[in-house]
Design a protein around this motif. Structure first.
Motif, PDB file in Angstrom:
ATOM      1  N   ARG A   8      -8.084   9.187   8.247  1.00  0.00           N
ATOM      2  CA  ARG A   8      -9.224   8.352   7.875  1.00  0.00           C
ATOM      3  C   ARG A   8      -8.802   7.158   7.047  1.00  0.00           C
ATOM      4  O   ARG A   8      -9.213   6.023   7.288  1.00  0.00           O
ATOM      5  N   ALA A   9      -7.946   7.386   6.056  1.00  0.00           N
ATOM      6  CA  ALA A   9      -7.538   6.302   5.165  1.00  0.00           C
ATOM      7  C   ALA A   9      -6.741   5.236   5.905  1.00  0.00           C
ATOM      8  O   ALA A   9      -6.880   4.039   5.622  1.00  0.00           O
ATOM      9  N   GLU A  69      -9.042  14.351   2.711  1.00  0.00           N
ATOM     10  CA  GLU A  69      -9.614  14.001   4.009  1.00  0.00           C
ATOM     11  C   GLU A  69     -11.090  14.398   4.114  1.00  0.00           C
ATOM     12  O   GLU A  69     -11.818  13.890   4.956  1.00  0.00           O
ATOM     13  N   ARG A  76       0.832  -1.207   0.000  1.00  0.00           N
ATOM     14  CA  ARG A  76       0.000   0.000   0.000  1.00  0.00           C
ATOM     15  C   ARG A  76       0.862   1.251   0.000  1.00  0.00           C
ATOM     16  O   ARG A  76       0.582   2.207  -0.748  1.00  0.00           O
ATOM     17  N   MET A 114     -13.407  13.821   1.970  1.00  0.00           N
ATOM     18  CA  MET A 114     -14.183  13.012   1.022  1.00  0.00           C
ATOM     19  C   MET A 114     -15.645  12.892   1.440  1.00  0.00           C
ATOM     20  O   MET A 114     -16.546  12.828   0.616  1.00  0.00           O
ATOM     21  N   TYR A 115     -15.891  12.835   2.737  1.00  0.00           N
ATOM     22  CA  TYR A 115     -17.252  12.619   3.239  1.00  0.00           C
ATOM     23  C   TYR A 115     -17.825  13.881   3.885  1.00  0.00           C
ATOM     24  O   TYR A 115     -18.652  13.799   4.777  1.00  0.00           O
ATOM     25  N   ALA A 149      -6.811  10.159  -1.440  1.00  0.00           N
ATOM     26  CA  ALA A 149      -8.076  10.899  -1.481  1.00  0.00           C
ATOM     27  C   ALA A 149      -8.047  12.009  -0.434  1.00  0.00           C
ATOM     28  O   ALA A 149      -7.389  11.889   0.604  1.00  0.00           O
ATOM     29  N   GLY A 152      -6.946  -0.752  -3.918  1.00  0.00           N
ATOM     30  CA  GLY A 152      -8.015   0.193  -3.603  1.00  0.00           C
ATOM     31  C   GLY A 152      -7.641   1.084  -2.436  1.00  0.00           C
ATOM     32  O   GLY A 152      -7.903   2.295  -2.444  1.00  0.00           O
ATOM     33  N   SER A 153      -6.985   0.517  -1.438  1.00  0.00           N
ATOM     34  CA  SER A 153      -6.560   1.292  -0.278  1.00  0.00           C
ATOM     35  C   SER A 153      -5.469   2.288  -0.643  1.00  0.00           C
ATOM     36  O   SER A 153      -5.406   3.390  -0.088  1.00  0.00           O
ATOM     37  N   ASP A 162      -7.186   5.173  -2.091  1.00  0.00           N
ATOM     38  CA  ASP A 162      -7.870   5.913  -1.031  1.00  0.00           C
ATOM     39  C   ASP A 162      -6.886   6.737  -0.208  1.00  0.00           C
ATOM     40  O   ASP A 162      -7.248   7.786   0.319  1.00  0.00           O
TER      41      ASP A 162
END
Length: 229
Positions: free
Chosen positions: A205-206, A176, A109, A178-179, A174, A167-168, A171
């Motif tokens: 978060r990731a 912080e 990763r 994102m949400y 991405a 995928g990780s 992410d």
């Protein structure tokens, strides 16, 4: 005695500090080619990586590259092998199976998070004649076999792990926020609450999501292995 043209040429080379004959160092090395190829991929993606584009990046004629790679596929293998060698997979030679999976996954990763533009390439390029990745899979497979895995399940387990890792890795890059729900928190109160709670965590978060997923993946693989025995 009048100096000959040859004497004048040698004297000129001595005065300029340049040695006669071919340059002492090669213009191109595999390391330089890989570094330039990674730069091209980062800017233009896989489709932008051509022999011509890479030659321009390196400031050489395309024919000079063909002394090192004969096709774009050879070039991608060269890049892939260089990146794979940065991953710690030799942990399977010394650690228990579950700890080795953890270390391999974390290392993978980290490497692919740094080279995110390679993920779409790595995910689909065949391993044919790619010595570094085959060496990695050979070591991982031996570790799985030593842990009692059924031979027919090992490739499926590797695919499961790498799918999660890639995928990780994406992410990890991405943002912080994102949400970030914006102005709609009243409309979606439950999700707003859990997002707010996750922001209170000191870790990224990731990173937290990766560790939760990794432990769940290992537990699931262990259940699968046990059922096959």
């Amino acid at each position: 005695m009048i100096p000959s043209d040859s004497d004048n040429g040698q004297a000129s080379r001595r005065s300029s500090g340049r040695r006669a004959g071919r340059p002492a160092t090669k213009v191109l090395t595999p390391e330089k080619i890989v570094a330039a190829a990674l730069d091209v991929i980062e800017v233009s993606g896989d489709r932008g990586l051509t022999i011509s584009a890479l030659a321009r990046r390196l400031g050489v004629a395309p024919s000079a590259l063909y002394n090192h790679v004969s096709s774009k596929r050879d070039l991608l293998i060269l890049v892939q092998d260089d990146v794979i060698e940065r991953i710690d997979y030799r942990c399977f030679e010394t650690l228990p199976w579950d700890d080795a999976v953890r270390q391999w996954a974390r290392s993978s990763r980290d490497v692919f998070a740094t080279h995110g533009h390679l993920i779409p390439i790595y995910a689909v390029i065949p391993v044919t004649n790619s010595r570094a990745i085959l060496r990695m899979y050979e070591t991982v497979a031996k570790g799985f076999l030593a842990a009692g895995w059924d031979e027919g399940d090992i490739v499926h387990a590797i695919v499961s792990i790498e799918s999660f890792v890639l995928g990780s890795a994406m992410d990890a890059n991405a943002p912080e926020d994102m949400y970030d729900i914006g102005d709609l928190s009243a409309e979606f109160p439950v999700f707003s609450s859990v997002v707010a709670a996750s922001r209170a965590d000191a870790s990224g978060r990731a990173d937290v999501a990766f560790e939760i997923g990794l432990e769940g993946l290992i537990a699931g693989l262990e259940v699968w292995r046990s059922r096959q025995q």
